[in-house]
Design an enzyme around this catalytic site. Structure first.
Site, mmCIF file in Angstrom:
data_model
loop_
_atom_site.group_PDB
_atom_site.id
_atom_site.type_symbol
_atom_site.label_atom_id
_atom_site.label_comp_id
_atom_site.label_asym_id
_atom_site.label_seq_id
_atom_site.Cartn_x
_atom_site.Cartn_y
_atom_site.Cartn_z
ATOM 1 N N GLN A 99 0.850 -1.191 0.000
ATOM 2 C CA GLN A 99 0.000 0.000 0.000
ATOM 3 C C GLN A 99 0.886 1.242 0.000
ATOM 4 O O GLN A 99 1.738 1.414 0.884
ATOM 5 C CB GLN A 99 -0.931 0.044 1.210
ATOM 6 C CG GLN A 99 -1.942 1.184 1.096
ATOM 7 C CD GLN A 99 -2.782 1.387 2.334
ATOM 8 O OE1 GLN A 99 -2.282 1.855 3.354
ATOM 9 N NE2 GLN A 99 -4.062 1.053 2.255
ATOM 10 N N TYR A 182 -6.128 11.026 3.577
ATOM 11 C CA TYR A 182 -4.737 11.242 3.193
ATOM 12 C C TYR A 182 -4.658 11.943 1.830
ATOM 13 O O TYR A 182 -5.660 12.466 1.339
ATOM 14 C CB TYR A 182 -3.967 9.921 3.253
ATOM 15 C CG TYR A 182 -3.905 9.405 4.677
ATOM 16 C CD1 TYR A 182 -3.165 10.083 5.646
ATOM 17 C CD2 TYR A 182 -4.630 8.285 5.079
ATOM 18 C CE1 TYR A 182 -3.143 9.656 6.971
ATOM 19 C CE2 TYR A 182 -4.612 7.850 6.401
ATOM 20 C CZ TYR A 182 -3.865 8.536 7.342
ATOM 21 O OH TYR A 182 -3.849 8.135 8.650
ATOM 22 N N GLY A 328 -9.604 -6.278 8.913
ATOM 23 C CA GLY A 328 -8.532 -5.572 9.594
ATOM 24 C C GLY A 328 -8.305 -6.040 11.014
ATOM 25 O O GLY A 328 -7.458 -6.889 11.283
#
Length: 376
Positions: A99, A182, A328
């Site tokens: 990522q 982000y 996750g």
């Protein structure tokens, strides 16, 4: 409903996954001076049964993160360290994407890595995000007003170089971090992007940066490029009114899908990503991301992320609503998650949230990281 829908193989870009259960990117802060460690290798190797592991976010350049032990992918030593990890995952039969991550305005000028970088904190516009909690800095300061990016093409080039480095490290592909406030989101969102040039204003202009980054990554990895998006916003002070959100992400997802990327993962609304600021209002724009955007995706595979349980994932895959899921927190606490699903063993280990990120150099970094009990 097919009992083992999640366990069916699937083609993804140029690779074949042994199942449809992905381990999502999880910042765990165990890198040493931004470099991968042997403990990180053990962590990923424990979870190599995943159909696809997506690495924790890899910084494409030195930045002042809220987590001082986040890893990078900008130099030869990073490449060597990640090659060691990816090779081990491959030997165990796993697949792994990197990522790629740039924090943009969420960096801090006083953080050690930002000082070493010798550049300002950049954002699409000079607008500070609310919040922030840099625990490793005196006074735990919040976010600062960034310097406006003068030439976004220079940042596109940094993403491309990071992809080249990831390719040299042996990763099977790259996932662009386009969510949770982000840099990619900062360009997309009209609350953080007030530019009046070709990179701001209209939906098409605000989408340009993310799409150009995807094109640059495709030049390196061809079809083995993906993107993670969080259309509901909220986290890190992003989010637009519903109609602007729908218009923006409808255009961006449609155009990204035309590029021939391997998958798009949609992070749905979650309370943990929905802060309340001084106005007392939840920041996120809640809406059903599958209902709103799934029909737009004609070429890429579709994954869903955000508190998805194995039972829900099986149903969604069986009904054809998604091609796979990313998990996750439950992957933190259950290294043998795939085998538990295969054998019907419950996910009963609570994640040690206190050890999600490390606080100091003296603590045992294995706690809450590689020490969870396994049934298989």
């Amino acid at each position: 409903m097919a009992a083992n829908a999640l366990l069916r193989p699937i083609s993804l870009g140029t690779i074949e996954l042994k199942n449809r259960i992905g381990m999502s990117a999880l910042t765990r802060s165990r890198a040493h001076n931004t470099y991968p460690t042997d403990l990180m290798k053990e962590y990923y190797l424990q979870r190599a049964d995943a159909g696809l592991i997506v690495s924790e976010g890899l910084l494409i350049t030195r930045q002042g993160t809220e987590w001082p032990r986040a890893p990078g992918i900008w130099d030869v030593k990073h490449i060597e360290g990640w090659r060691n990890i990816v090779s081990a995952v491959h030997e165990a039969g796993g697949k792994m994407y990197a990522q790629l991550w740039h924090l943009g305005r969420l960096s801090h000028p006083d953080a050690p890595e930002q000082k070493l970088a010798g550049v300002p904190v950049y954002g699409p516009s000079s607008i500070a995000a609310r919040g922030g909690n840099f625990r490793h800095l005196p006074g735990t300061p919040g976010y600062v007003k960034p310097t406006t990016v003068d030439d976004p093409w220079a940042l596109v080039a940094q993403f491309k170089q990071a992809a080249i480095n990831a390719k040299q490290a042996g990763f099977d592909g790259v996932e662009l971090h386009g969510g949770t406030g982000y840099l990619i989101t900062q360009f997309l969102d009209d609350t953080s992007n007030k530019r009046t040039d070709q990179w701001g204003g209209s939906v098409e202009n605000r989408s340009r940066f993310g799409l150009e980054v995807l094109k640059a990554l495709i030049e390196v990895f061809d079809r083995d490029v993906a993107i993670k998006l969080s259309p509901t916003g909220g986290y890190n002070d992003v989010g637009m009114p519903l109609q602007e959100t729908l218009k923006t992400f409808t255009y961006f997802i449609s155009e990204a899908d035309k590029l021939g990327i391997s998958y798009i993962v949609l992070l749905r609304h979650s309370p943990r990503y929905d802060p309340v600021y001084e106005d007392g209002v939840h920041r996120a724009t809640q809406h059903d991301v599958l209902e709103s955007y799934r029909h737009l995706i004609k070429n890429a595979k579709v994954f869903i992320n955000g508190d998805v349980t194995p039972a829900e994932g099986q149903r969604l895959v069986s009904e054809g609503k998604v091609d796979g899921i990313f998990i996750g927190l439950d992957y933190i606490a259950h290294p043998d998650l795939v085998k538990r699903i295969e054998h019907g063993v419950p996910l009963d280990n609570p994640p040690n949230i206190r050890c999600f990120q490390t606080e100091d150099d003296d603590e045992d970094w294995s706690k809450g990281y590689t020490d969870y009990p396994m049934c298989f």
